[in-house]
Write a protein that holds these residues in place. Structure first.
Motif, PDB file in Angstrom:
ATOM      1  N   ASP A   1       0.829  -1.210   0.000  1.00 45.15           N
ATOM      2  CA  ASP A   1       0.000   0.000   0.000  1.00 45.15           C
ATOM      3  C   ASP A   1       0.859   1.254   0.000  1.00 45.15           C
ATOM      4  O   ASP A   1       0.572   2.224  -0.708  1.00 45.15           O
ATOM      5  N   LYS A   2       1.938   1.244   0.800  1.00 38.82           N
ATOM      6  CA  LYS A   2       2.850   2.394   0.810  1.00 38.82           C
ATOM      7  C   LYS A   2       3.489   2.591  -0.565  1.00 38.82           C
ATOM      8  O   LYS A   2       3.573   3.716  -1.061  1.00 38.82           O
ATOM      9  N   ALA A   3       3.938   1.500  -1.170  1.00 43.31           N
ATOM     10  CA  ALA A   3       4.579   1.594  -2.485  1.00 43.31           C
ATOM     11  C   ALA A   3       3.595   2.078  -3.543  1.00 43.31           C
ATOM     12  O   ALA A   3       3.939   2.939  -4.376  1.00 43.31           O
ATOM     13  N   PHE A   4       2.368   1.555  -3.525  1.00 46.42           N
ATOM     14  CA  PHE A   4       1.361   1.991  -4.491  1.00 46.42           C
ATOM     15  C   PHE A   4       0.995   3.460  -4.272  1.00 46.42           C
ATOM     16  O   PHE A   4       0.810   4.210  -5.230  1.00 46.42           O
ATOM     17  N   ASP A   5       0.876   3.879  -3.013  1.00 45.09           N
ATOM     18  CA  ASP A   5       0.574   5.287  -2.724  1.00 45.09           C
ATOM     19  C   ASP A   5       1.699   6.191  -3.219  1.00 45.09           C
ATOM     20  O   ASP A   5       1.437   7.246  -3.805  1.00 45.09           O
ATOM     21  N   ASN A   6       2.946   5.787  -2.980  1.00 47.74           N
ATOM     22  CA  ASN A   6       4.076   6.588  -3.455  1.00 47.74           C
ATOM     23  C   ASN A   6       4.082   6.679  -4.981  1.00 47.74           C
ATOM     24  O   ASN A   6       4.346   7.749  -5.545  1.00 47.74           O
ATOM     25  N   ALA A   7       3.790   5.571  -5.647  1.00 44.72           N
ATOM     26  CA  ALA A   7       3.739   5.573  -7.115  1.00 44.72           C
ATOM     27  C   ALA A   7       2.627   6.486  -7.615  1.00 44.72           C
ATOM     28  O   ALA A   7       2.814   7.236  -8.591  1.00 44.72           O
ATOM     29  N   MET A   8       1.468   6.456  -6.948  1.00 46.18           N
ATOM     30  CA  MET A   8       0.353   7.308  -7.364  1.00 46.18           C
ATOM     31  C   MET A   8       0.703   8.781  -7.148  1.00 46.18           C
ATOM     32  O   MET A   8       0.445   9.624  -8.021  1.00 46.18           O
ATOM     33  N   GLN A   9       1.310   9.082  -6.025  1.00 48.96           N
ATOM     34  CA  GLN A   9       1.670  10.463  -5.746  1.00 48.96           C
ATOM     35  C   GLN A   9       2.737  10.960  -6.724  1.00 48.96           C
ATOM     36  O   GLN A   9       2.641  12.076  -7.245  1.00 48.96           O
ATOM     37  N   ASP A  10       3.739  10.142  -7.004  1.00 45.31           N
ATOM     38  CA  ASP A  10       4.780  10.523  -7.973  1.00 45.31           C
ATOM     39  C   ASP A  10       4.191  10.741  -9.362  1.00 45.31           C
ATOM     40  O   ASP A  10       4.545  11.703 -10.057  1.00 45.31           O
ATOM     41  N   THR A  11       3.287   9.863  -9.752  1.00 42.45           N
ATOM     42  CA  THR A  11       2.650  10.000 -11.063  1.00 42.45           C
ATOM     43  C   THR A  11       1.829  11.288 -11.127  1.00 42.45           C
ATOM     44  O   THR A  11       1.878  12.010 -12.129  1.00 42.45           O
ATOM     45  N   ALA A  12       1.106  11.582 -10.072  1.00 43.02           N
ATOM     46  CA  ALA A  12       0.307  12.813 -10.045  1.00 43.02           C
ATOM     47  C   ALA A  12       1.200  14.042 -10.144  1.00 43.02           C
ATOM     48  O   ALA A  12       0.877  14.999 -10.865  1.00 43.02           O
ATOM     49  N   GLN A  13       2.331  14.009  -9.455  1.00 43.80           N
ATOM     50  CA  GLN A  13       3.240  15.160  -9.492  1.00 43.80           C
ATOM     51  C   GLN A  13       3.886  15.331 -10.865  1.00 43.80           C
ATOM     52  O   GLN A  13       4.313  16.419 -11.224  1.00 43.80           O
ATOM     53  N   ARG A  14       3.953  14.258 -11.638  1.00 51.34           N
ATOM     54  CA  ARG A  14       4.484  14.358 -13.000  1.00 51.34           C
ATOM     55  C   ARG A  14       3.412  14.785 -14.005  1.00 51.34           C
ATOM     56  O   ARG A  14       3.682  15.494 -14.970  1.00 51.34           O
ATOM     57  N   ILE A  15       2.185  14.327 -13.790  1.00 53.15           N
ATOM     58  CA  ILE A  15       1.093  14.648 -14.720  1.00 53.15           C
ATOM     59  C   ILE A  15       0.608  16.083 -14.531  1.00 53.15           C
ATOM     60  O   ILE A  15       0.281  16.762 -15.514  1.00 53.15           O
ATOM     61  N   LEU A  16       0.547  16.555 -13.302  1.00 52.00           N
ATOM     62  CA  LEU A  16      -0.051  17.861 -13.014  1.00 52.00           C
ATOM     63  C   LEU A  16       0.590  19.012 -13.802  1.00 52.00           C
ATOM     64  O   LEU A  16      -0.141  19.784 -14.430  1.00 52.00           O
TER      65      LEU A  16
END
Length: 181
Positions: free
Chosen positions: A58-73
């Motif tokens: 869950d931590k790894a998936f959350d980090n991946a989602m947050q990193d992806t959001a910071q790249r897409i935004l």
């Protein structure tokens, strides 16, 4: 071999057979007891390991989602700023159509959808802008904002994806036990 105490007794062999049966019965009990004990301990260790693995996934998936959001935004902000006034919401096609992964949408301050990924139905996301993580019955959500809280990116990942990864990890922990038994 006969025992010295019962050489002349006709019942000596019977006594020896009873001792052998008791010894075999004790061996069976010991084997069954150790096997059951090992299985119980292994299952307990698998449950504990599964919970730890789930938390770490869950931590790894959350980090991946947050990193992806910071790249897409930033890319979404540039696309929206450079767009013609009054343009319809843009749907961004997925590069990999076989896999369900992250879905996202970008809203303005009034909640209007300005951009969304393929498969990003509005029903998945919260109707109001969120900041940080939240969870629905079916998805894990992450929200971030840009341009002084005038644009909001929301990302969603199906919880089934996380459950599947955790189940595969737990199954791999049970496999050696099944082979051993």
């Amino acid at each position: 071999a006969r025992r010295a105490c019962c050489r002349n007794s006709p019942w000596c062999w019977l006594s020896f057979r009873i001792d052998m049966k008791a010894s075999k019965s004790l061996q069976k009990e010991l084997v069954y007891g150790l096997t059951v004990g090992m299985v119980v301990l292994w299952l307990l260790a698998t449950i504990i390991s599964g919970l730890v693995v789930r938390r770490e996934l869950d931590k790894a998936f959350d980090n991946a989602m947050q990193d992806t959001a910071q790249r897409i935004l930033p890319l979404a902000v540039l696309e929206i700023i450079n767009r013609d006034e009054g343009a319809t919401p843009q749907k961004v096609p997925s590069l990999n159509t076989e896999r369900e992964g992250f879905a996202y949408l970008v809203r303005d301050g009034q909640g209007n959808i300005l951009m969304q990924s393929q498969g990003a139905g509005a029903e998945i996301f919260s109707s109001k802008a969120i900041q940080g993580f939240s969870t629905t019955d079916t998805h894990r959500l992450y929200g971030a904002s840009a341009l002084r809280n005038t644009l909001f990116l929301q990302m969603a990942e199906p919880l089934a994806h996380r459950r599947e990864a955790a189940l595969k990890a737990a199954a791999s922990l049970l496999l050696p036990l099944l082979i051993l038994i």
